[in-house]
Write a protein that holds these residues in place. Structure first.
Motif, PDB file in Angstrom:
ATOM      1  N   GLN A 271       0.761  -1.321  -0.083  1.00 23.58           N
ATOM      2  CA  GLN A 271       0.384   0.384   0.553  1.00 23.58           C
ATOM      3  C   GLN A 271       1.228   0.858   0.076  1.00 23.58           C
ATOM      4  O   GLN A 271       0.537   2.286  -0.504  1.00 23.58           O
ATOM      5  N   VAL A 272       2.561   1.220   0.902  1.00 27.52           N
ATOM      6  CA  VAL A 272       2.765   1.837   0.334  1.00 27.52           C
ATOM      7  C   VAL A 272       3.790   2.748  -0.695  1.00 27.52           C
ATOM      8  O   VAL A 272       3.515   3.678  -1.188  1.00 27.52           O
ATOM      9  N   VAL A 273       4.532   1.471  -1.264  1.00 28.13           N
ATOM     10  CA  VAL A 273       5.116   1.358  -2.571  1.00 28.13           C
ATOM     11  C   VAL A 273       4.480   1.584  -3.707  1.00 28.13           C
ATOM     12  O   VAL A 273       5.109   2.193  -4.457  1.00 28.13           O
ATOM     13  N   ASP A 274       3.336   0.779  -3.330  1.00 25.21           N
ATOM     14  CA  ASP A 274       2.400   0.876  -4.523  1.00 25.21           C
ATOM     15  C   ASP A 274       1.096   0.772  -4.479  1.00 25.21           C
ATOM     16  O   ASP A 274      -0.026  -0.229  -4.418  1.00 25.21           O
ATOM     17  N   PRO A 275       0.337   2.030  -4.484  1.00 27.54           N
ATOM     18  CA  PRO A 275      -0.908   2.431  -4.072  1.00 27.54           C
ATOM     19  C   PRO A 275      -1.877   2.186  -5.076  1.00 27.54           C
ATOM     20  O   PRO A 275      -3.022   1.919  -4.297  1.00 27.54           O
ATOM     21  N   LYS A 276      -1.346   2.031  -6.031  1.00 29.77           N
ATOM     22  CA  LYS A 276      -2.608   1.861  -6.914  1.00 29.77           C
ATOM     23  C   LYS A 276      -2.591   0.686  -7.433  1.00 29.77           C
ATOM     24  O   LYS A 276      -3.954   0.335  -7.741  1.00 29.77           O
ATOM     25  N   LEU A 277      -1.401  -0.177  -7.240  1.00 24.90           N
ATOM     26  CA  LEU A 277      -1.788  -1.719  -7.389  1.00 24.90           C
ATOM     27  C   LEU A 277      -2.211  -2.315  -5.935  1.00 24.90           C
ATOM     28  O   LEU A 277      -2.639  -3.822  -6.029  1.00 24.90           O
ATOM     29  N   HIS A 278      -2.036  -1.492  -4.973  1.00 22.49           N
ATOM     30  CA  HIS A 278      -2.879  -2.279  -4.108  1.00 22.49           C
ATOM     31  C   HIS A 278      -4.411  -2.417  -4.247  1.00 22.49           C
ATOM     32  O   HIS A 278      -4.667  -2.703  -3.982  1.00 22.49           O
ATOM     33  N   PHE A 366       9.555  -8.216   2.485  1.00 21.45           N
ATOM     34  CA  PHE A 366      10.334  -7.131   1.065  1.00 21.45           C
ATOM     35  C   PHE A 366      10.450  -7.535   0.021  1.00 21.45           C
ATOM     36  O   PHE A 366      10.370  -7.251  -0.985  1.00 21.45           O
ATOM     37  N   LEU A 367      10.838  -9.032   0.242  1.00 19.68           N
ATOM     38  CA  LEU A 367      11.315  -9.232  -1.099  1.00 19.68           C
ATOM     39  C   LEU A 367       9.818  -9.648  -2.393  1.00 19.68           C
ATOM     40  O   LEU A 367      10.001  -9.391  -3.399  1.00 19.68           O
ATOM     41  N   VAL A 368       8.968 -10.226  -1.714  1.00 20.61           N
ATOM     42  CA  VAL A 368       7.636 -10.590  -2.728  1.00 20.61           C
ATOM     43  C   VAL A 368       7.257  -9.298  -2.666  1.00 20.61           C
ATOM     44  O   VAL A 368       6.753  -8.829  -4.068  1.00 20.61           O
ATOM     45  N   ALA A 369       7.294  -7.947  -1.924  1.00 17.51           N
ATOM     46  CA  ALA A 369       6.859  -6.719  -2.574  1.00 17.51           C
ATOM     47  C   ALA A 369       7.176  -6.509  -3.541  1.00 17.51           C
ATOM     48  O   ALA A 369       6.594  -5.887  -4.321  1.00 17.51           O
ATOM     49  N   SER A 370       8.797  -6.531  -3.635  1.00 14.80           N
ATOM     50  CA  SER A 370       9.369  -6.389  -4.671  1.00 14.80           C
ATOM     51  C   SER A 370       8.760  -6.533  -5.886  1.00 14.80           C
ATOM     52  O   SER A 370       8.969  -6.380  -7.361  1.00 14.80           O
ATOM     53  N   VAL A 371       8.785  -8.655  -5.233  1.00 14.40           N
ATOM     54  CA  VAL A 371       7.888  -8.866  -7.329  1.00 14.40           C
ATOM     55  C   VAL A 371       7.092  -8.297  -7.077  1.00 14.40           C
ATOM     56  O   VAL A 371       6.792  -8.320  -8.781  1.00 14.40           O
ATOM     57  N   LEU A 372       5.606  -8.151  -6.403  1.00 18.43           N
ATOM     58  CA  LEU A 372       4.565  -7.680  -7.164  1.00 18.43           C
ATOM     59  C   LEU A 372       4.734  -6.131  -7.221  1.00 18.43           C
ATOM     60  O   LEU A 372       3.903  -5.625  -8.271  1.00 18.43           O
ATOM     61  N   GLU A 373       6.163  -4.937  -6.992  1.00 21.88           N
ATOM     62  CA  GLU A 373       6.794  -4.038  -8.032  1.00 21.88           C
ATOM     63  C   GLU A 373       6.632  -4.208  -9.147  1.00 21.88           C
ATOM     64  O   GLU A 373       6.269  -3.243 -10.121  1.00 21.88           O
ATOM     65  N   ASP A 374       7.728  -5.232  -9.556  1.00 25.73           N
ATOM     66  CA  ASP A 374       8.046  -4.959 -10.708  1.00 25.73           C
ATOM     67  C   ASP A 374       7.235  -5.622 -11.391  1.00 25.73           C
ATOM     68  O   ASP A 374       7.911  -5.958 -12.669  1.00 25.73           O
ATOM     69  N   ARG A 375       6.063  -6.879 -11.277  1.00 19.59           N
ATOM     70  CA  ARG A 375       4.874  -6.821 -12.285  1.00 19.59           C
ATOM     71  C   ARG A 375       4.143  -6.260 -12.380  1.00 19.59           C
ATOM     72  O   ARG A 375       3.154  -6.397 -12.587  1.00 19.59           O
ATOM     73  N   SER A 376       4.177  -5.136 -11.337  1.00 19.13           N
ATOM     74  CA  SER A 376       3.433  -3.899 -11.344  1.00 19.13           C
ATOM     75  C   SER A 376       2.447  -3.403 -12.527  1.00 19.13           C
ATOM     76  O   SER A 376       0.588  -4.098 -12.782  1.00 19.13           O
ATOM     77  N   LYS A 378       1.888  -5.707 -15.148  1.00 17.72           N
ATOM     78  CA  LYS A 378       1.137  -6.551 -15.598  1.00 17.72           C
ATOM     79  C   LYS A 378       0.023  -6.873 -14.370  1.00 17.72           C
ATOM     80  O   LYS A 378      -0.797  -7.381 -15.494  1.00 17.72           O
ATOM     81  N   LEU A 379       0.325  -6.582 -13.476  1.00 14.15           N
ATOM     82  CA  LEU A 379      -0.945  -7.377 -13.056  1.00 14.15           C
ATOM     83  C   LEU A 379      -1.963  -6.321 -13.200  1.00 14.15           C
ATOM     84  O   LEU A 379      -3.432  -6.626 -13.589  1.00 14.15           O
ATOM     85  N   MET A 380      -1.811  -4.615 -13.412  1.00 11.64           N
ATOM     86  CA  MET A 380      -2.324  -4.147 -13.098  1.00 11.64           C
ATOM     87  C   MET A 380      -3.898  -4.104 -15.197  1.00 11.64           C
ATOM     88  O   MET A 380      -4.717  -3.476 -14.716  1.00 11.64           O
ATOM     89  N   THR A 381      -3.177  -4.294 -15.600  1.00 11.10           N
ATOM     90  CA  THR A 381      -3.738  -4.880 -17.189  1.00 11.10           C
ATOM     91  C   THR A 381      -4.348  -5.867 -17.313  1.00 11.10           C
ATOM     92  O   THR A 381      -4.960  -6.029 -17.682  1.00 11.10           O
ATOM     93  N   GLU A 382      -3.321  -7.220 -16.851  1.00 16.80           N
ATOM     94  CA  GLU A 382      -4.036  -8.576 -16.905  1.00 16.80           C
ATOM     95  C   GLU A 382      -4.467  -8.821 -15.826  1.00 16.80           C
ATOM     96  O   GLU A 382      -5.352  -9.908 -15.589  1.00 16.80           O
ATOM     97  N   ALA A 383      -4.281  -8.717 -14.451  1.00 16.07           N
ATOM     98  CA  ALA A 383      -5.207  -9.187 -13.873  1.00 16.07           C
ATOM     99  C   ALA A 383      -6.200  -9.232 -13.027  1.00 16.07           C
ATOM    100  O   ALA A 383      -6.715  -7.755 -12.816  1.00 16.07           O
ATOM    101  N   ARG A 384      -7.866  -9.853 -13.362  1.00 16.50           N
ATOM    102  CA  ARG A 384      -8.708 -10.146 -13.437  1.00 16.50           C
ATOM    103  C   ARG A 384      -9.208 -10.533 -12.730  1.00 16.50           C
ATOM    104  O   ARG A 384     -10.828 -10.758 -11.823  1.00 16.50           O
ATOM    105  N   GLY A 385      -8.821 -11.693 -11.480  1.00 17.78           N
ATOM    106  CA  GLY A 385      -9.600 -12.211 -10.529  1.00 17.78           C
ATOM    107  C   GLY A 385      -8.837 -12.834  -9.739  1.00 17.78           C
ATOM    108  O   GLY A 385      -7.642 -13.209 -10.069  1.00 17.78           O
TER     109      GLY A 385
END
Length: 385
Positions: A271-278, A366-376, A378-385
């Motif tokens: 939520q702090v590093v990538d509020p839009k993804l969260h 923090f490693l998981v958070a970095s993976v999510l940020e790196d794939r942000s 892709k997740l924002m455009t392709e994750a639907r569920g």
């Protein structure tokens, strides 16, 4: 060890032979790097003539380039706190001997309760009901016992009354089911003796730590120890030290598992590093971050190749390393961790130095958070569920 190949220029995974025909495995991205990876020569040069280790010489190498596979087991014993870096060769030999004796006692106690332990075989069938009643004639297809030893796996007899023993015996078949699924792409586990060794260590640990017992995922954490440390007792205590860090993940309280606390921290970090993804994940119903449950529970063992996951582990341990925290066993009694003051900050891991004196969050979050940020994206455009 026969699992190792000699060419230091090969990718790290080439040191762990795959079974023929296994193509459905993650490709390694890590390679041994001269001048960065902790080499055999550099490791040996870090010891004094008496045997004390200047671990500060090793830490930066480990989190930049990992550990050479031929010495990985030795290095892990220090990273996980099996030995005090200031100990001598003689002191460590005495500790090792004492621990091997203690493990033999634990294993004998388990074998007395269930003779398959230590027999070179293992089970995947239930042998007892939740009420303590023995299960007659377990499915022979689920008991890895030669006919000459079938009676060793028989549970005919009176109802078991001791709750601890019932709980332990209930876990044995699940351990067996997980053992036969763990790292099955590796040639090492083609041998029955290695499967049985993994089953024995997990069975003994489930009895040793009754508060946690056995939980699915522990086999993934224990498997590398079995491969890297030839002596079963050494592998057990190395695994036990790792579990001291992670046992809270496996603790069940009501309907929750301990690792869920880390998921909550992960949500706050994201939520702090990538509020839009969260916000996007919350919109999808993923705000609880349960998709990261396995990553944190078994430290990415299922997400990366075998060799890459081992490098990731030792990198985390090197960054978090505190030379003043270690445990010993005396007279079979678990002792409290002893805090020692070390003058040189160089003896601490980089992450430990920065967080010294404050509440330290697991670096794995923090490693998981970095993976999510790196794939942000892709997740924002392709994750639907």
């Amino acid at each position: 060890m026969n699992i190792l190949r000699k060419d230091p220029g090969l990718p790290i995974d080439s040191f762990y032979e795959l079974r023929a025909g296994c193509t459905d495995v993650p490709e390694t991205k890590f390679k041994i790097k001269a001048g960065k990876t902790l080499s055999v020569k550099r490791w040996r040069a870090s010891f004094s003539p008496e045997g004390s280790l200047d671990i500060g010489k090793c830490l930066s190498r480990i989190y930049r380039g990992g550990v050479h596979p031929s010495i990985r087991g030795q290095v892990w014993e220090f990273l996980l706190g099996c030995y005090d870096p200031k100990s001598t060769y003689d002191e460590r030999e005495q500790i090792r001997k004492r621990r091997r004796e203690q493990y033999a006692e634990l294993k004998d106690a388990c074998s007395h309760m269930f003779p398959v332990v230590g027999s070179g075989n293992f089970i995947t069938a239930r042998v007892i009901t939740a009420n303590g009643d023995p299960i007659q004639d377990p499915d022979p297809g689920k008991v890895s016992i030669p006919q000459s030893q079938e009676n060793a796996g028989s549970t005919t007899g009176p109802r078991e009354q001791d709750k601890d023993i019932i709980q332990w015996k209930l876990a044995l078949h699940q351990i067996g089911l997980d053992v036969v699924r763990t790292d099955r792409t590796l040639m090492f586990y083609e041998k029955q003796e290695n499967l049985a060794k993994l089953w024995d260590v997990l069975a003994v640990y489930a009895w040793f730590d009754k508060d946690v017992g056995y939980g699915q995922g522990m086999s993934d954490l224990c498997s590398p120890m079995i491969m890297l440390l030839e002596d079963e007792a050494d592998a057990f205590w190395c695994f036990e030290r790792l579990m001291r860090r992670l046992r809270g993940n496996f603790r069940c309280t009501g309907n929750t598992v301990g690792v869920e606390a880390q998921l909550s921290i992960l949500a706050n970090v994201t939520q702090v590093v990538d509020p839009k993804l969260h916000q996007h994940l919350e919109h999808l119903g993923g705000g609880g971050y349960l998709f990261a449950f396995r990553m944190l529970m078994v430290l990415f063992r299922r997400e990366f190749s075998f060799g890459d996951s081992l490098y990731l582990w030792e990198m985390m341990w090197a960054l978090e390393y505190d030379p003043g925290l270690f445990s010993v066993y005396e007279g079979g009694e678990r002792q409290q961790k002893v805090k020692r003051r070390w003058k040189s900050k160089r003896q601490y891991g980089k992450y430990e130095r920065r967080n010294k004196g404050s509440e330290e969050l697991p670096i794995s979050v923090f490693l998981v958070a970095s993976v999510l940020e790196d794939r942000s994206d892709k997740l924002m455009t392709e994750a639907r569920g």
